[in-house]
Design an enzyme around this catalytic site. Structure first.
Site, PDB file in Angstrom:
ATOM      1  N   GLU A 203     -70.235 -45.945 -13.723  1.00  0.00           N
ATOM      2  CA  GLU A 203     -70.597 -46.503 -15.015  1.00  0.00           C
ATOM      3  C   GLU A 203     -70.233 -47.349 -15.719  1.00  0.00           C
ATOM      4  OE1 GLU A 203     -70.689 -46.702 -18.212  1.00  0.00           O
ATOM      5  OE2 GLU A 203     -68.857 -45.209 -18.669  1.00  0.00           O
ATOM      6  N   GLU A 212     -72.865 -55.513 -18.869  1.00  0.00           N
ATOM      7  CA  GLU A 212     -71.509 -55.501 -18.274  1.00  0.00           C
ATOM      8  C   GLU A 212     -72.087 -55.862 -16.798  1.00  0.00           C
ATOM      9  OE1 GLU A 212     -69.031 -51.671 -18.423  1.00  0.00           O
ATOM     10  OE2 GLU A 212     -69.548 -51.783 -19.983  1.00  0.00           O
TER      11      GLU A 212
END
Length: 702
Positions: A203, A212
């Site tokens: 995740e 990210e």
């Protein structure tokens, strides 16, 4: 008096630090204000001390310093840096997201049906690894799997990895999960892990999806760490968008046209010139549900990009879309979100869609039916601003949208956009003079009420001064222009970070008789509101340069507070010993309710040198409800008559407030009520430490 523009002042040499120097230097010093975190382990051998080196910004000085965090210290933080790790990151809200946790658990249980090698990239607290261990039976001693699986949890951030080990130990799984404190692209098969992994759980998403490093992480994992055709949770991610009209969103980026409506004659963005000030061309995370009543939808939701976790993604992608307008209006922005398909069969989904989207794209329908609303700040929608005034459309008109994704971001371009003559000021700028500000800062500079307040306060002050030496104590661009506009005889010094010492030397032995600030510091955009009391620190440092009758704007700061009912669980605080204040845009944080009148906790008088301050006030609840904590902010008093005030409270949406959550929610009633189990009053104490800019807030209920 003719309008004063940035261009005219740039070419007018101020007798102290010029705005040209100021802008040039600021462009190169902005980056130094960012909070960077780096970690290093002295030794990974058992029994030796591990240290974390973390770069910390001092909000009162603007300086940064490295702090060393020893392994043995409680919560993983030293006494000089006492903010709990979870409380200062998005992990707090993410771990409280029951929909997210349930969806991942169901998908992992469905995907992992036998012992195998599972790789968890960006493992964080180890939640997904523990779910995988349970799915394989590794966490259940009563379940005989016949063979053992392997679970590798990869986490590069040392404090989080250490916290994960504690979590695993408390859950009896420390021997079931192998924790590797490295980046995933540093892992070597045969050295760090015994073989390629059969299953990937991860995740590593932000509100935009890619920020990210999802794409490069998946690329390396498929090249070096995973078997061919691996199982993955999530299985696929899809980004969606919608065209919207919103005056509020328009104000967050179009300074040029907002300034055109102002009557003060100050122009930070000059017509017909490439702008010196603008926001960065990117998507901005925002809880758009909070402004639903101010948004006009101009299209149906449309699919933008699809990213498969089970195969190697491309670094670059483009998509040309033809979108039919559903109403007449002006497109000010593209609101976007993403939806995860967590399992291969397409039965388990999780989405960051706004609540106005139908259940087929939105969050789990059972949650929607129950009307559950969590207060979460970890995933939001994203907003991409259409340059200038926006693009006018008519119902059923086709709008051509070009979307591009890189490894870390997504951007858009409307093909039938407003003519270039209307938005030429949004073009490229000369590098040294280009200054990119946050959308909130741009909106403040274009806000008529704010400009009138500042202009009135400084205009009144300049009437009392002839040939004044004015010093701007923060990184304001507006204030030097305003002083130059109001008084041609005034000399201006701008104390941007990096220019402070130069500015002090350029006073030519003349004392400063007007010290002003917005106050707003670039480096404090993600910090708590009272950390802008750096203005008080600067005033104290500059005391020897101030004349005896120097005027200070603002002259006072007032710490305000209000008891709040905030949706969502806060159970993560139950077992914590310290409860810090967290920075939030309260208006974006869900459906909140004020349970008390707004009250004053303490005042900061800038005519005095900075000192320790303490406040204690009884809070009388005016509304019954569940109190989750207190919102706190600073109101800035701009003049000695207390007639001009700039508030940064929850109703002013360009500033963050500090939120002091309670360890457990408390049922409260109106003052004087006698209902069983209700508190009708509380005492709030606060202490301000001038040595570090920290504000300690302690509530006591009775």
């Amino acid at each position: 008096m003719r309008p004063t523009s940035m261009a005219s002042v740039i070419h007018k040499t101020l007798k102290a630090t010029s705005l040209l120097q100021l802008l040039t230097r600021l462009t190169h010093t902005q980056q130094s204000f960012a909070l960077f975190t780096a970690t290093a382990a002295q030794s990974m051998d058992p029994g030796t001390t591990q240290r974390v080196f973390q770069l910390k910004l001092d909000p009162l000085t603007g300086n940064s310093e490295w702090v060393v965090i020893e392994e043995e210290e409680e919560e993983g933080f030293s006494q000089n840096y006492q903010k709990p790790l979870l409380a200062t990151t998005s992990y707090l809200d993410m771990l409280n997201d029951s929909r997210r946790n349930r969806a991942f658990r169901e998908a992992i249980d469905k995907t992992i049906t036998k012992p195998c090698h599972v790789l968890d990239i960006g493992a964080g607290t180890g939640l997904l690894s523990m779910m995988a261990a349970r799915a394989m039976g590794s966490g259940d001693s009563t379940r005989d799997t016949g063979s053992k699986g392997i679970i590798t949890a990869c986490e590069s951030y040392l404090p989080m990895a250490k916290l994960m080990k504690k979590v695993l130990r408390l859950n009896g799984m420390e021997r079931k999960i192998n924790v590797i404190i490295k980046r995933s692209d540093e892992l070597k098969v045969g050295t760090d892990i015994p073989s390629r992994a059969d299953v990937l759980v991860s995740e590593i998403l932000d509100s935009e999806l890619l920020g990210e490093g999802l794409i490069p992480t998946l690329q390396h994992a498929h090249d070096m760490l995973l078997v061919e055709d691996p199982l993955t949770v999530p299985y696929r991610a899809t980004t969606y968008g919608q065209l919207v009209e919103s005056t509020f969103l328009w104000k967050l980026h179009d300074l040029h046209n907002n300034e055109a409506k102002a009557s003060d004659g100050i122009r930070l963005v000059s017509p017909g010139l490439n702008t010196n000030l603008r926001i960065k061309s990117q998507q901005y995370a925002m809880h758009c549900d909070a402004i639903r009543e101010e948004i006009k939808l101009l299209s149906e939701p449309f699919k933008i990009f699809e990213f498969d976790f089970w195969k190697r993604p491309d670094s670059h992608g483009e998509n040309e879309m033809c979108i039919k307008a559903t109403d007449d209006g002006k497109v000010h922005a593209v609101v976007s979100w993403w939806t995860l398909q967590l399992d291969r069969d397409g039965t388990i989904f999780y989405s960051t869609a706004p609540r106005w989207i139908n259940s087929s794209l939105a969050r789990n329908s059972s949650d929607a039916a129950q009307g559950s609303v969590d207060w979460c700040d970890h995933w939001k929608q994203c907003v991409w601003f259409v340059p200038g005034k926006g693009m006018s459309v008519f119902k059923d008109e086709e709008v051509h949208l070009h979307a591009v994704h890189t490894e870390t971001s997504i951007s858009y371009n409307l093909k039938n956009q407003v003519p270039s003559s209307e938005n030429i000021h949004y073009g490229s700028c000369a590098g040294d003079l280009e200054l990119k500000l946050s959308p909130e800062r741009i909106a403040v500079y274009g806000d008529r009420e704010w400009r009138v307040s500042i202009l009135t306060a400084i205009g009144n002050a300049l009437q009392e001064r002839v040939n004044s030496l004015c010093m701007v104590a923060d990184d304001s661009v507006f204030l030097p222009l305003l002083v130059a506009h109001l008084s041609e005889k005034s000399h201006v010094i701008s104390l941007f970070p990096g220019l402070r010492q130069k500015g002090i030397k350029d006073t030519h032995q003349k004392q400063v008789d007007l010290l002003i600030g917005e106050p707003f510091y670039y480096g404090n955009e993600g910090m708590l509101p009272w950390q802008n009391l750096r203005f008080w620190k600067d005033r104290t440092m500059l005391d020897s340069l101030l004349s005896r009758d120097a005027l200070l704007i603002p002259c006072k700061g007032i710490l305000k507070a209000c008891a709040m009912s905030l949706p969502g669980p806060v159970d993560i605080y139950l077992h914590r010993k310290r409860f810090p204040c967290l920075p939030f845009f309260v208006w974006q944080c869900g459906e909140f309710k004020e349970l008390s009148e707004i009250f004053t906790v303490m005042e900061f008088d800038f005519s005095e040198l900075i000192r320790l301050r303490h406040g204690k006030v009884q809070v009388k609840f005016s509304q019954p409800g569940i109190c989750h904590g207190f919102a706190l902010w600073i109101d800035w008093v701009m003049d000695s008559e207390n007639s001009i005030m700039v508030s940064t409270g929850p109703d002013k949406r360009y500033w963050k407030q500090g939120v002091r959550l309670l360890p457990t929610p408390i049922t409260v009633g109106t003052y004087g009520s006698r209902n069983v189990g209700e508190c009708c009053s509380a005492v709030l104490e606060a202490s301000f430490d001038p040595s570090n800019g920290e504000l300690i807030v302690v509530p006591n209920f009775s």
